[in-house]
Design a protein around this motif. Structure first.
Motif, PDB file in Angstrom:
ATOM      1  N   CYS A  44       0.830  -1.212   0.000  1.00 54.90           N
ATOM      2  CA  CYS A  44       0.000   0.000   0.000  1.00 54.90           C
ATOM      3  C   CYS A  44       0.863   1.260   0.000  1.00 54.90           C
ATOM      4  N   CYS A  49       3.591   0.117   7.665  1.00 54.58           N
ATOM      5  CA  CYS A  49       2.601  -0.935   7.422  1.00 54.58           C
ATOM      6  C   CYS A  49       3.316  -2.281   7.322  1.00 54.58           C
ATOM      7  N   CYS A  51       3.055  -4.390   5.168  1.00 57.86           N
ATOM      8  CA  CYS A  51       3.464  -4.718   3.798  1.00 57.86           C
ATOM      9  C   CYS A  51       4.867  -4.209   3.497  1.00 57.86           C
ATOM     10  N   HIS A  57      -0.502  -7.075   1.069  1.00 57.41           N
ATOM     11  CA  HIS A  57      -1.967  -7.130   1.167  1.00 57.41           C
ATOM     12  C   HIS A  57      -2.521  -8.009   0.048  1.00 57.41           C
TER      13      HIS A  57
HETATM   14 ZN   LIG Z   1       0.324  -1.918   3.562  1.00 61.74          ZN
END
Ligand SMILES: [Zn+2]
Length: 115
Positions: A44, A49, A51, A57
């Motif tokens: 993202c 995050c 990720c 994700h």
């Molecule tokens: Zn993310």
């Protein structure tokens, strides 16, 4: 190597019956949805995050859509994925059947019996 067309070995009657059966079994053309499904996991971009640490994700489903210049990916919401997958599969079947009918008509044309 040129392979001899196996349709040329069949009788005209057999070809016409096969053609009729193919046309009868053609799925509804209203289902046609051209493209291929692609599954992707994505980042993202938000710092911190999960990720960013490699836990991507998704998976998300996309449909490749042909454009005048190349192709783009259209995001398919999860609730629609099953229906989109069904239509893409049916579209491949429709395209196969159309190619088979065309091959039969080509053979009938070669015999000058295209009716
Ligand atoms: Zn993310």
């Amino acid at each position: 190597m040129i392979q001899k067309n196996p349709l040329s070995k069949l009788s005209t009657g057999t070809l016409r019956r096969r053609r009729a059966r193919l046309a009868r079994n053609l799925p509804s053309l209203e289902t046609v949805l051209q493209g291929a499904l692609v599954i992707q996991r994505r980042r993202c971009g938000k710092p911190g995050c999960r990720c960013a640490r490699g836990e991507l994700h998704g998976p998300y489903v996309f449909l490749t859509v042909r454009r005048r210049m190349g192709r783009r990916l259209l995001y398919i919401p999860a609730a629609l994925a099953t229906e989109v997958r069904r239509r893409v599969t049916l579209t491949a079947r429709i395209e196969t059947i159309l190619a088979q009918i065309s091959a039969i008509n080509l053979e009938l044309l070669a015999r000058e019996e295209l009716t």
